[in-house]
Design a protein around this motif. Structure first.
Motif, PDB file in Angstrom:
ATOM      1  N   TYR A  27      32.241 -43.153  58.272  1.00  0.00           N
ATOM      2  CA  TYR A  27      31.166 -42.633  59.167  1.00  0.00           C
ATOM      3  C   TYR A  27      30.544 -43.568  59.981  1.00  0.00           C
TER       4      TYR A  27
ATOM      5  N   ALA B 217      34.158 -35.782  57.765  1.00  0.00           N
ATOM      6  CA  ALA B 217      33.499 -34.361  57.229  1.00  0.00           C
ATOM      7  C   ALA B 217      34.427 -33.874  55.983  1.00  0.00           C
TER       8      ALA B 217
ATOM      9  N   ALA C 107      28.798 -31.999  55.058  1.00  0.00           N
ATOM     10  CA  ALA C 107      29.954 -32.285  55.754  1.00  0.00           C
ATOM     11  C   ALA C 107      29.540 -31.521  57.045  1.00  0.00           C
TER      12      ALA C 107
ATOM     13  N   VAL D  30      27.782 -33.423  59.654  1.00  0.00           N
ATOM     14  CA  VAL D  30      28.582 -34.301  60.143  1.00  0.00           C
ATOM     15  C   VAL D  30      29.493 -33.661  61.233  1.00  0.00           C
ATOM     16  N   ARG D  31      29.900 -32.201  61.002  1.00  0.00           N
ATOM     17  CA  ARG D  31      30.626 -31.622  61.934  1.00  0.00           C
ATOM     18  C   ARG D  31      29.846 -31.126  63.214  1.00  0.00           C
TER      19      ARG D  31
END
Length: 287
Positions: free
Chosen positions: A238, A261, A272, A275-276
């Motif tokens: 990340y 993700a 997740a 993050v998307r």
């Protein structure tokens, strides 16, 4: 001289990729060698360090080892001989200002300046000792890396940052309490592996870069080397993705975010999706 603008610059993409591969091969070998890993790490952060310069690191460590007395004795005698040679005769030690210099984490620069962070000075102690026949090992105390000699029960600790001063039990306790506020746990005195050492060095580099946002190039090479180790925190993927986006590589960074993700989704669906969302924002910056 230790500010981010004047600190060493990493090499170009082709050389950087070659060094990452060589670093990864050594890190994943059956017996990773600190004396190979640390120069390769340093070359990834300093474009002026070529293969001849990395060979010079080995030559200098050999030379220093050749100045130690022949097998001075038990653990305490080894610690004393190294302190006299490296801390006394050659002046290897650390000062607080060294924490502000990237060079303090690069072995070739530490050998040249005779200054560095505790962990890099410890690498010098360990490699000189090993070449001379001593069984030294790194001890990753919280907040302060030191060197150990001898087995448990007869262990002698030395602090290369303080010129190799031999530590009493109370001294080691004080270092741990000062760094963490908790008492020394005997488990903290276990030998650190070569991979543990270089991961901690890379964490120090990442910490240096985090305080200097203009040096995301340093943060990126440190993260990429850490990702090449046989074991590493998944969070580093990340971190790398966000650095790529920050450096304008929006498409590649977005792809890395989406891949991360997928890893996170099975554990934390909400994280997740966040993050998307970052990946979508990165792709939108291409327009």
């Amino acid at each position: 001289m230790g500010d981010g603008l004047r600190a060493p610059r990493p090499p170009g993409p082709e050389r950087a990729a070659e060094l990452r591969q060589r670093f990864a091969e050594e890190a994943r070998s059956e017996r990773p060698d600190l004396a190979e890993l640390c120069p390769r790490l340093a070359a990834a952060g300093d474009a002026t360090l070529d293969d001849a310069g990395m060979d010079a690191v080995q030559i200098e460590l050999d030379r220093l080892a050749g100045e130690l007395p022949y097998r001075p004795g038990e653990a305490r005698a080894w610690a004393g001989a190294l302190a006299e040679l490296l801390g006394g005769r050659y002046g290897f030690q650390g000062v607080q200002a060294d924490y502000q210099r990237l060079e303090s984490s690069l072995l070739h620069a530490v050998l040249r300046r005779r200054r560095g962070l505790p962990i890099l000075l410890s690498v010098v102690w360990l490699e000189v000792a090993r070449r001379a026949g001593a069984q030294g090992y790194g001890v990753a105390l919280p907040g302060h890396f030191v060197v150990g000699f001898g087995a448990r029960g007869d262990q002698v600790l030395a602090d290369p940052f303080d010129g190799g001063r031999v530590l009493s039990g109370d001294d080691a306790e004080a270092l741990v309490v000062g760094a963490t506020g908790v008492r020394l746990d005997p488990a903290m005195l276990a030998p650190a592996s070569a991979v543990d050492v270089v991961l901690r060095v890379l964490n120090n580099v990442r910490g240096w870069a985090a305080a200097r946002p203009e040096r995301s190039d340093v943060a990126l090479w440190a993260v990429e080397l850490a990702l090449s180790l046989p074991s590493h925190p998944a969070q580093l993927r990340y971190e790398r993705a966000r650095l790529l986006v920050e450096r304008g590589e929006f498409l590649v960074g977005a792809g890395e975010l989406e891949a991360y993700a997928e890893v996170v989704a099975g554990v934390d669906a909400r994280a997740a999706e966040g993050v998307r969302g970052e990946a979508r924002c990165a792709r939108a910056r291409l327009n």
